[in-house]
Design a protein around this motif. Structure first.
Motif, PDB file in Angstrom:
ATOM      1  N   GLY A   4       0.968  -1.041   0.063  1.00 42.70           N
ATOM      2  CA  GLY A   4      -0.078   0.017  -0.142  1.00 42.70           C
ATOM      3  C   GLY A   4       0.793   1.260  -0.114  1.00 42.70           C
ATOM      4  O   GLY A   4       1.984   1.245   0.530  1.00 42.70           O
ATOM      5  N   TYR A   5       0.439   2.341  -0.518  1.00 45.33           N
ATOM      6  CA  TYR A   5       1.280   3.511  -0.600  1.00 45.33           C
ATOM      7  C   TYR A   5       0.071   4.566  -0.071  1.00 45.33           C
ATOM      8  O   TYR A   5      -0.886   4.887  -0.819  1.00 45.33           O
ATOM      9  CB  TYR A   5       1.592   3.986  -1.997  1.00 45.33           C
ATOM     10  N   ALA A   6       0.403   5.400   1.000  1.00 46.34           N
ATOM     11  CA  ALA A   6      -0.257   6.206   1.531  1.00 46.34           C
ATOM     12  C   ALA A   6       0.352   7.604   1.448  1.00 46.34           C
ATOM     13  O   ALA A   6       1.549   7.456   1.995  1.00 46.34           O
ATOM     14  CB  ALA A   6      -0.698   5.879   2.762  1.00 46.34           C
ATOM     15  N   ARG A   7      -0.336   8.732   1.144  1.00 48.11           N
ATOM     16  CA  ARG A   7       0.425   9.900   0.995  1.00 48.11           C
ATOM     17  C   ARG A   7      -0.514  11.306   1.416  1.00 48.11           C
ATOM     18  O   ARG A   7      -1.581  11.131   1.128  1.00 48.11           O
ATOM     19  CB  ARG A   7       0.854  10.147  -0.565  1.00 48.11           C
ATOM     20  N   ILE A   8       0.121  11.979   2.163  1.00 50.87           N
ATOM     21  CA  ILE A   8      -0.593  13.345   2.535  1.00 50.87           C
ATOM     22  C   ILE A   8       0.534  14.356   1.908  1.00 50.87           C
ATOM     23  O   ILE A   8       1.643  14.214   1.702  1.00 50.87           O
ATOM     24  CB  ILE A   8      -0.469  13.242   4.084  1.00 50.87           C
ATOM     25  N   SER A   9      -0.161  15.777   1.709  1.00 49.21           N
ATOM     26  CA  SER A   9       0.619  16.512   0.936  1.00 49.21           C
ATOM     27  C   SER A   9       1.406  17.407   2.106  1.00 49.21           C
ATOM     28  O   SER A   9       2.249  18.197   2.034  1.00 49.21           O
ATOM     29  CB  SER A   9      -0.389  17.431  -0.021  1.00 49.21           C
ATOM     30  N   GLY A  26      -6.280  -5.688   2.273  1.00 57.86           N
ATOM     31  CA  GLY A  26      -5.277  -6.751   2.609  1.00 57.86           C
ATOM     32  C   GLY A  26      -3.776  -6.427   2.239  1.00 57.86           C
ATOM     33  O   GLY A  26      -3.207  -7.287   1.800  1.00 57.86           O
ATOM     34  N   CYS A  27      -3.319  -5.244   2.357  1.00 56.79           N
ATOM     35  CA  CYS A  27      -1.964  -4.830   2.125  1.00 56.79           C
ATOM     36  C   CYS A  27      -1.148  -5.643   2.822  1.00 56.79           C
ATOM     37  O   CYS A  27      -1.490  -5.460   4.386  1.00 56.79           O
ATOM     38  CB  CYS A  27      -1.698  -3.361   1.979  1.00 56.79           C
ATOM     39  N   ASP A  28       0.059  -6.078   2.792  1.00 57.19           N
ATOM     40  CA  ASP A  28       0.834  -6.677   3.679  1.00 57.19           C
ATOM     41  C   ASP A  28       1.880  -5.682   4.372  1.00 57.19           C
ATOM     42  O   ASP A  28       2.574  -6.010   5.243  1.00 57.19           O
ATOM     43  CB  ASP A  28       1.819  -7.621   2.722  1.00 57.19           C
ATOM     44  N   ARG A  29       2.009  -4.531   3.458  1.00 58.05           N
ATOM     45  CA  ARG A  29       3.106  -3.580   3.822  1.00 58.05           C
ATOM     46  C   ARG A  29       2.437  -2.203   3.563  1.00 58.05           C
ATOM     47  O   ARG A  29       1.884  -2.069   2.110  1.00 58.05           O
ATOM     48  CB  ARG A  29       4.141  -3.634   3.494  1.00 58.05           C
ATOM     49  N   ASP A  46       9.168   6.177  -4.077  1.00 52.75           N
ATOM     50  CA  ASP A  46      10.300   5.501  -4.658  1.00 52.75           C
ATOM     51  C   ASP A  46      10.538   4.118  -3.792  1.00 52.75           C
ATOM     52  O   ASP A  46      11.002   3.126  -4.282  1.00 52.75           O
ATOM     53  CB  ASP A  46      11.566   6.319  -4.512  1.00 52.75           C
ATOM     54  N   ARG A  47      10.386   4.225  -2.337  1.00 50.74           N
ATOM     55  CA  ARG A  47      10.701   3.018  -1.565  1.00 50.74           C
ATOM     56  C   ARG A  47       9.647   1.930  -1.973  1.00 50.74           C
ATOM     57  O   ARG A  47       9.872   0.668  -1.996  1.00 50.74           O
ATOM     58  CB  ARG A  47      10.470   3.397  -0.134  1.00 50.74           C
ATOM     59  N   ALA A  48       8.463   2.293  -2.241  1.00 51.29           N
ATOM     60  CA  ALA A  48       7.500   1.256  -2.457  1.00 51.29           C
ATOM     61  C   ALA A  48       7.702   0.489  -3.893  1.00 51.29           C
ATOM     62  O   ALA A  48       7.631  -0.773  -3.981  1.00 51.29           O
ATOM     63  CB  ALA A  48       6.020   1.900  -2.678  1.00 51.29           C
TER      64      ALA A  48
END
Length: 189
Positions: A4-9, A26-29, A46-48
């Protein structure tokens, strides 16, 4: 693996809603990020992407968490697809691991290409119309005609270095060379 990728501005925003939705999906990470969606390079994204492998899935809460422009999203989807990585957007119910999800994204890509072509056509038509009215496009010259001639004369006399000429007239080297080329073209025709 589903990442999963979660972003705030901004730091004032909260990631809890996104994290909860990604866990429920169901995201593992889950990788967090705090950066503008307009930036192509974001440390969390980039990390994801470093963690993703062939057969994995990148999940986001909403499409706008991944990118602000459709063009950027489509480019990223093409890269992910080329690496054999799926994509899911929970809110929009897009899942490129299914035929329907792929169809939706291909429709987005077709619409984006159509929009780019329309913009190109309108730009070309506008430039053609301006030329027909005698207008010439491009930037205004930094120097008037007399000073451009002086710059070229100084250059041809070879008594000053290019840097000295540029400093005297407050122009850049590429500008000086453009003036030299322009006057050489005029003389040769």
């Amino acid at each position: 693996m589903k990442i999963g990728y979660a972003r705030i501005s901004t730091q004032e925003q909260n990631l809890d809603l996104q994290r909860d939705a990604l866990k429920a999906a169901g995201c593992d990470r889950i990788i967090d990020d705090s950066a503008s969606g307009g930036k192509a390079q974001r440390p969390g994204l980039d990390r994801a992407r470093e963690l993703l492998r062939h057969g994995d899935v990148l999940a986001v809460w909403r499409l706008d968490r991944l990118g602000r422009s459709l063009r950027h999203l489509i480019e990223l989807m093409a890269v992910l697809e080329g690496e054999g990585i799926g994509f899911q957007s929970i809110t929009e119910a897009i899942d490129t691991t299914t035929p329907g999800g792929k169809l939706v994204f291909h429709i987005f890509a077709a619409l984006a290409e159509f929009e780019r072509n329309l913009i190109r056509e309108r730009t070309t038509a506008g430039l053609d119309a301006a030329r027909a009215r005698g207008r010439k496009g491009g930037r205004r010259k930094k120097l008037d005609e007399r000073k451009r001639q002086l710059a070229v004369d100084l250059y041809r006399q070879k008594q000053h270095t290019v840097i000295e000429i540029c400093q005297m007239l407050d122009i850049s080297k590429p500008t000086l060379y453009a003036y030299v080329d322009e006057l050489t073209d005029i003389i040769s025709t």
